[in-house]
Design an enzyme around this catalytic site. Structure first.
Site, mmCIF file in Angstrom:
data_model
loop_
_atom_site.group_PDB
_atom_site.id
_atom_site.type_symbol
_atom_site.label_atom_id
_atom_site.label_comp_id
_atom_site.label_asym_id
_atom_site.label_seq_id
_atom_site.Cartn_x
_atom_site.Cartn_y
_atom_site.Cartn_z
ATOM 1 N N GLU A 12 78.212 55.813 22.716
ATOM 2 C CA GLU A 12 78.111 57.249 22.940
ATOM 3 C C GLU A 12 77.877 57.987 21.628
ATOM 4 O O GLU A 12 77.108 58.946 21.570
ATOM 5 C CB GLU A 12 79.398 57.747 23.625
ATOM 6 C CG GLU A 12 79.205 59.048 24.394
ATOM 7 C CD GLU A 12 80.328 59.282 25.414
ATOM 8 O OE1 GLU A 12 80.670 58.344 26.152
ATOM 9 O OE2 GLU A 12 80.854 60.389 25.452
ATOM 10 N N GLU A 28 74.335 57.624 20.815
ATOM 11 C CA GLU A 28 73.526 58.524 21.639
ATOM 12 C C GLU A 28 73.610 59.953 21.109
ATOM 13 O O GLU A 28 72.598 60.652 20.985
ATOM 14 C CB GLU A 28 74.006 58.453 23.092
ATOM 15 C CG GLU A 28 73.077 59.190 24.057
ATOM 16 C CD GLU A 28 73.602 59.204 25.492
ATOM 17 O OE1 GLU A 28 74.578 58.487 25.790
ATOM 18 O OE2 GLU A 28 73.033 59.959 26.295
ATOM 19 N N CYS A 31 82.867 59.561 30.927
ATOM 20 C CA CYS A 31 83.879 58.551 31.238
ATOM 21 C C CYS A 31 84.642 58.886 32.496
ATOM 22 O O CYS A 31 85.225 58.013 33.117
ATOM 23 C CB CYS A 31 84.915 58.433 30.125
ATOM 24 S SG CYS A 31 84.237 58.628 28.527
ATOM 25 N N SER A 68 76.058 62.069 29.158
ATOM 26 C CA SER A 68 75.744 60.869 28.399
ATOM 27 C C SER A 68 75.383 59.768 29.380
ATOM 28 O O SER A 68 75.972 59.643 30.446
ATOM 29 C CB SER A 68 76.977 60.459 27.579
ATOM 30 O OG SER A 68 76.867 59.105 27.227
ATOM 31 N N LYS A 106 88.101 56.226 40.238
ATOM 32 C CA LYS A 106 87.515 54.972 39.740
ATOM 33 C C LYS A 106 87.177 54.043 40.894
ATOM 34 O O LYS A 106 86.297 53.204 40.788
ATOM 35 C CB LYS A 106 88.491 54.280 38.788
ATOM 36 C CG LYS A 106 88.631 54.976 37.451
ATOM 37 C CD LYS A 106 87.500 54.650 36.502
ATOM 38 C CE LYS A 106 87.625 55.471 35.230
ATOM 39 N NZ LYS A 106 86.391 55.490 34.445
ATOM 40 N N GLU A 165 83.888 55.098 41.799
ATOM 41 C CA GLU A 165 82.920 54.731 40.760
ATOM 42 C C GLU A 165 82.515 53.264 40.879
ATOM 43 O O GLU A 165 81.337 52.918 40.786
ATOM 44 C CB GLU A 165 83.516 54.995 39.376
ATOM 45 C CG GLU A 165 82.532 54.757 38.251
ATOM 46 C CD GLU A 165 83.178 54.884 36.873
ATOM 47 O OE1 GLU A 165 82.630 55.593 36.028
ATOM 48 O OE2 GLU A 165 84.240 54.265 36.662
ATOM 49 N N GLU A 211 74.723 51.920 41.438
ATOM 50 C CA GLU A 211 74.228 51.661 40.083
ATOM 51 C C GLU A 211 75.163 50.700 39.338
ATOM 52 O O GLU A 211 74.809 50.175 38.288
ATOM 53 C CB GLU A 211 74.150 52.942 39.247
ATOM 54 C CG GLU A 211 73.396 54.097 39.846
ATOM 55 C CD GLU A 211 74.300 55.005 40.667
ATOM 56 O OE1 GLU A 211 74.178 54.939 41.910
ATOM 57 O OE2 GLU A 211 75.100 55.752 40.111
ATOM 58 N N CYS A 225 93.409 61.356 31.545
ATOM 59 C CA CYS A 225 93.810 60.232 32.391
ATOM 60 C C CYS A 225 95.322 60.080 32.484
ATOM 61 O O CYS A 225 95.839 59.565 33.471
ATOM 62 C CB CYS A 225 93.226 58.936 31.858
ATOM 63 S SG CYS A 225 91.449 59.021 31.680
#
Lengths: 603, 418
Positions: A292, A295, A317, A337, A376, A379, A384, A528
């Site tokens: 990251e 990037e 994230c 990102s 999560k 996710e 993907e 988190c």
């Protein structure tokens, strides 16, 4: 403000309502609809009854009663007790009453109060065994017949037979996440919390509703049985990963103080449960940072070179945050990102790099993760996030679910010896660890980006200005001139947690009067560490303790920058090449989709 | 018997009074003209204060006081809402006011708005009143045409928009904070007071909500002066009251009577006495939420005064004869309140349901001692711990049934101490 409570005069400092005043001076008042993190409750549960105006005063709820100078409050007498008890009985007979097999057994606010008020018998309802005719069943509450179960999403499970209509979930979703996923449906005895038109829940799955629910009406989707099944599969290699914040919170489920560091015990517990290998998500957090930061550096350098480039860059994230952008602000998808989250990066590395290293095929690996987060679970199921039809992460369980499984398997958690992570994908830097707190990703990224862009050693690595629990923190960091930078530049960053704050930032960006370079967003309060899968109760006090523990742990570590993590360096040397390489792009980066069409236009 | 005074029903017999021409020909909108030409808003307010007019919705709050609270607010924008949600069982007076003489109501609304400084008003109409909606729509349209609504009313510097808002007919939406929630598109539920709607209501702006009957009194008060109004009726409850008389009487209907009447007088004078072949048992004043009047209290005068033995409430009188089944009556009360509970607070949502099931068992003669204990608990809880008055009202009459021993199973020989 001077008031009299139970005959004693107190000087109240901060409190605005009578309930808060009582809490301030340490008088306990039962309540089910009020939560200290939220705006004062609307007096729904009628348990916080007090008397105003002395012994013969009127009975009122305290949660919505504004404090006035020289008020005279009685918090406990026979009548108040009677009122509280009767209302609790009314709730209790309406409740499912299935404590023995309920996931919140032992940690249920209704159950605790029922115990305290000694509610045992089921008043108001004729004994079912005495029913002679079938028609008499109609005397049972209609809502039991109208049970609604919403399990159509991978993250959150809602069963309204446990619901006591306290409306905390509605309030947290409205006040903190500004999403209004829930509301009240129907009226009178049929009143229930629900989604519009009882459609399946379609939100960002942050799970805050589950942590604010006093009962088990809203919980994480329980995957412990699935996990047990997977763990008993001896033909496959079971590889776990543990998120940075879990090691600071799981202890609470076993009686430790919030913030107690139980990393070693979790590793041992997982091995006892049947894990073959335990890797560290904080390791892949370091990996995320390296990618990251690269990037970010590339975007900034491109901007300096005068190329058109999308800035600010958003962290990616937090899966709830990503979903929020995809669903509500798709115009900002290019700002996200392209880096996968640490969970998915590690999942991908387990099924590619590690499988190749061990010379086993990826079908024989079960990649399991322990996360503080309900989102999560969603996710991991994104398309993907799988390769050749195999997901990178096969199953996600939350902190609460892991604790449940440890208890179910009768593992004596407190007396476990400290275990160690397995190498290759198992060591972390301080930077990876602070991912668990809001501002942590930002700070970790700055530690790396600074050294990347300036080629100088960062001396003061704590960026205090992005830490803390205020809604939005801003900072400007000066990057001095270097071989990459012709002159010194100011990097303007912002950190937000809770969607209500993220929304503010997006609204400013939408207007175009904002020059941030990098924005970190975590959907849950505190990041988190306050995630939707964390131990209950979670409130501001608890979050502060967890946060302090995380930063203290970082302070004591020898390696505190992601790019100095030895396993990360070796991974690049042996497998990925360099940050941003073709292989990195393939395994560690992802793309997003506009999900706005999922929603009806303008509600 | 008190002297015949008609304030609200005065012109009801005039043919076509609901047409604007007819209303204008009979002195209509003269009070409004007087207000706009001769009086400042504060003068209108003080006239209403002098009159001592109580709200006719049930609680009897002083209208002048409510207006003053709203007027004190510094917010420039204010709203006025005419509460025509009438859904208390046994009440049909507000609907009649609107149907018989809509312009009287509209005139009252305009005067109220002028006094408190509102430029936007609503009529919150019970959505079931389809006929009334048509009548009011025609009347409002006519007013716009005549320049009685809209910009520069009657050529004076006062603008007002008036709109009808149809609710879905929920009982709770007659409560002013629930009404405000409903009109702003929220779930019709009461909210915490203070702040009262007259301080912070619709859109967060001061919003005065007045009952239709209250408003219909205003043209008369302006024309004849507050002083004169205050001399009618009783000291703390001046004026007349529309009484919806129903039940076991010879002539049920809506009657306008100066306050200060006893239930007995109304039954005998207006109602023509008890239906032949039946015998008076008790009356209920103020709809399903009202108190019961046994024979020994027939001479008492219901009023808005706090000391009154019988609260006047909405002013309806329902007469029960001795052939009625008290268990069925109780069941019908609780059925209504159980259905109409908004579901917000625990005691009302759960309590009314449990109470209903106990009363169902009572009606089936299947009640046991446990139920009697629970009944006592439920009545106390509903009476003392509910969020709004709906829960409290739901047991008002049942409490009286027990108090006066109308239901032998519940009285059980002892004076219950509720």
């Amino acid at each position: 403000m001077q008031i009299k409570i139970d005959g004693k005069v107190y000087n109240i400092q901060k409190a605005k309502t009578v309930l808060e005043a009582c809490q301030e001076v340490g008088i306990e008042i039962p309540t089910l609809c009020h939560h200290n993190d939220l705006l004062p409750a609307e007096g729904v549960c009628r348990l916080c009854l007090v008397k105003v105006g002395g012994k013969n005063g009127r009975i009122s709820t305290s949660c919505n009663l504004q404090l006035e100078e020289y008020m005279e409050i009685i918090t406990n007498d026979q009548e108040i007790d009677k009122g509280r008890k009767y209302n609790l009985e009314l709730l209790w007979v309406d409740h499912a009453g299935k404590c023995a097999k309920c996931v919140r057994n032992g940690n249920c606010e209704l159950q605790k109060l029922a115990k305290k008020f000694k509610i045992e018998i089921e008043d108001f309802v004729p004994n079912v065994s005495k029913f002679e005719k079938n028609e008499q069943l109609k005397l049972l509450k209609e809502s039991l017949k109208n049970r609604v179960v919403d399990d159509a999403n991978p993250s959150i499970y809602r069963d309204n037979q446990y619901c006591i209509e306290c409306r905390r979930c509605i309030k947290v979703c409205r006040e903190i996440q500004t999403l209004d996923s829930y509301g009240m449906n129907y009226r009178s005895i049929k009143t229930k919390v629900g989604t519009p038109h009882e459609t399946p829940l379609d939100c960002i799955f942050c799970g805050q509703c589950a942590t604010y629910c006093p009962t088990a009406a809203i919980t994480e989707k329980d995957d412990t049985e699935e996990l047990e099944k997977m763990l008993s599969d001896s033909s496959r290699l079971k590889i776990f990963q543990i998120a940075p914040s879990v090691r600071f919170t799981l202890g609470e489920e076993f009686g430790y103080e919030p913030g107690t560091f139980v990393e070693g015990k979790i590793i041992s517990a997982l091995r006892e449960l049947g894990a073959d290998l335990v890797f560290d998500t904080a390791f892949s957090a370091d990996l995320t940072i390296v990618e990251e930061a690269t990037e970010l550096a590339n975007r900034i350098l491109a901007k300096l070179a005068g190329k058109s480039v999308v800035l600010p860059m958003f962290t990616s994230c937090c899966p709830s945050w990503v979903l929020y952008v995809e669903k509500y602000w798709p115009q900002f998808i290019p700002n996200l990102s392209s880096c996968k989250s640490p969970q998915q990066m590690l999942g991908a590395m387990i099924k590619t790099f590690y499988a190749e290293k061990r010379k086993i095929n990826k079908e024989s690996i079960l990649s399991l993760s322990v996360m503080p987060c309900t989102s999560k679970k969603f996710e991991a199921k994104r398309k993907e996030m799988s390769r050749d039809g195999l997901p990178d992460v096969d199953l996600v369980v939350t902190t609460r679910e892991l604790a449940r499984l440890i208890r179910r398997k009768r593992i004596d958690f407190r007396n476990l010896k400290d275990g160690l992570f397995d190498r290759s994908l198992g060591i972390h830097s301080g930077a990876g660890l602070i991912f668990g707190a809001t501002g942590g990703v930002m700070e970790a990224a700055l530690r790396t980006a600074y050294e990347n862009l300036t080629c100088e050693k960062l001396e003061k690595i704590e960026f205090e200005s992005v830490r803390g629990l205020s809604g939005i923190r801003e900072a400007t960091i000066v990057f001095p001139k270097s071989q990459y930078l012709k002159s010194s530049i100011n990097i303007k960053v912002a950190v937000a947690h809770e969607i209500r704050n993220a929304k503010k930032i997006l609204e400013i960006l939408e207007k175009g009067d904002c020059d941030y370079d990098f924005v970190e967003v975590m959907a849950c309060p505190g990041g988190c560490l306050g995630g939707g899968g964390q131990p209950i109760p979670t409130d501001n006090q608890v979050r502060k303790k967890r946060m302090m523990a995380i930063y203290n742990q970082d302070k004591g570590l020898p390696i505190r920058k992601s790019h100095e993590n030895q396993d990360v360096i070796e991974l690049y040397e042996n497998y990925l090449g360099e940050p941003g390489s073709e292989k990195s792009e393939e395994f560690l980066h992802t793309n997003y989709q506009n999900r706005k069409s999922d929603l009806s236009e303008d509600d | 018997m008190a002297k015949e005074i008609k304030i609200i029903t005065k012109n009801w017999e005039i043919p076509n009074i609901s047409d604007i021409e007819s209303y204008l020909n009979n002195g209509g909108y003269l009070a409004l003209k007087k207000v706009l030409r001769e009086m400042s808003p504060s003068e209108v307010l003080s006239e209403v204060k002098i009159s001592g007019l109580n709200g006719r919705g049930g609680a009897g709050f002083l209208v002048g006081k409510k207006w003053e609270l709203a007027k004190e607010q510094k917010t420039k924008e204010k709203y006025f809402i005419c509460n025509l949600d009438e859904s208390e069982p046994g009440n049909f007076k507000d609907r009649l006011i609107g149907e018989r003489n809509p312009h009287q109501l509209i005139e009252g609304i305009i005067i109220s708005c002028y006094a408190i400084g509102a430029q936007k008003a609503f009529i919150y109409l019970n959505g079931k009143f389809k006929q009334l909606e048509r009548i009011l729509k025609i009347a409002i349209e006519a007013c716009y045409k005549e320049g009685l609504l809209g910009r520069s009313i009657m050529g004076f510097a006062f603008d007002l928009e008036l709109e009808i808002f149809c609710g879905a007919g929920a009982y709770i939406c007659g409560e002013e904070s629930a009404l405000v929630a409903s009109i702003s598109g929220q779930r019709g539920e009461p909210s915490v007071r203070p702040p009262f709607p007259c301080q912070c209501g619709l859109d967060g702006k001061p919003t005065v909500v007045n009952n239709a009957e209250t408003i219909a009194n205003l043209p008369w008060i302006i024309k004849n002066g507050g002083k004169k109004f205050s001399l009618i009726g009783m000291k703390e409850s001046p004026g007349t009251k529309l009484v919806c008389l129903d039940g076991s009487v010879k002539k049920p209907g809506v009657y306008e009577i100066p306050i200060g009447f006893s239930v007995e007088e109304v039954i005998n004078n207006q109602g023509g006495g008890i239906k032949p072949g039946t015998e008076f048992w008790f009356a209920q004043v103020g709809g399903a939420s009202g108190n019961l009047v046994p024979a020994k209290f027939l001479g008492e005068m219901p009023s808005y005064a706090k000391t009154s033995k019988i609260p006047l409430g909405t002013g309806s009188i329902l007469v029960f004869d001795k052939f009625q089944d008290i268990k069925k009556i109780m069941l019908s009360w609780i059925n209504f309140f159980q259905r109409e509970s908004c579901g917000k607070c625990v005691p009302c949502r759960e309590g009314t349901f449990r109470l209903k099931s106990i009363l169902e068992r009572l009606a089936d003669n299947q009640i046991d001692r446990n139920d009697l204990e629970d009944l006592e608990k439920l009545i106390w809880t509903l009476d003392h711990t509910t969020f709004c008055a709906l829960g409290k009202f739901s047991v008002n009459a049942i409490k009286d049934v027990i108090r006066y021993g109308f239901c032998p199973e519940l009285a059980s020989g002892k004076e219950n101490n509720f």
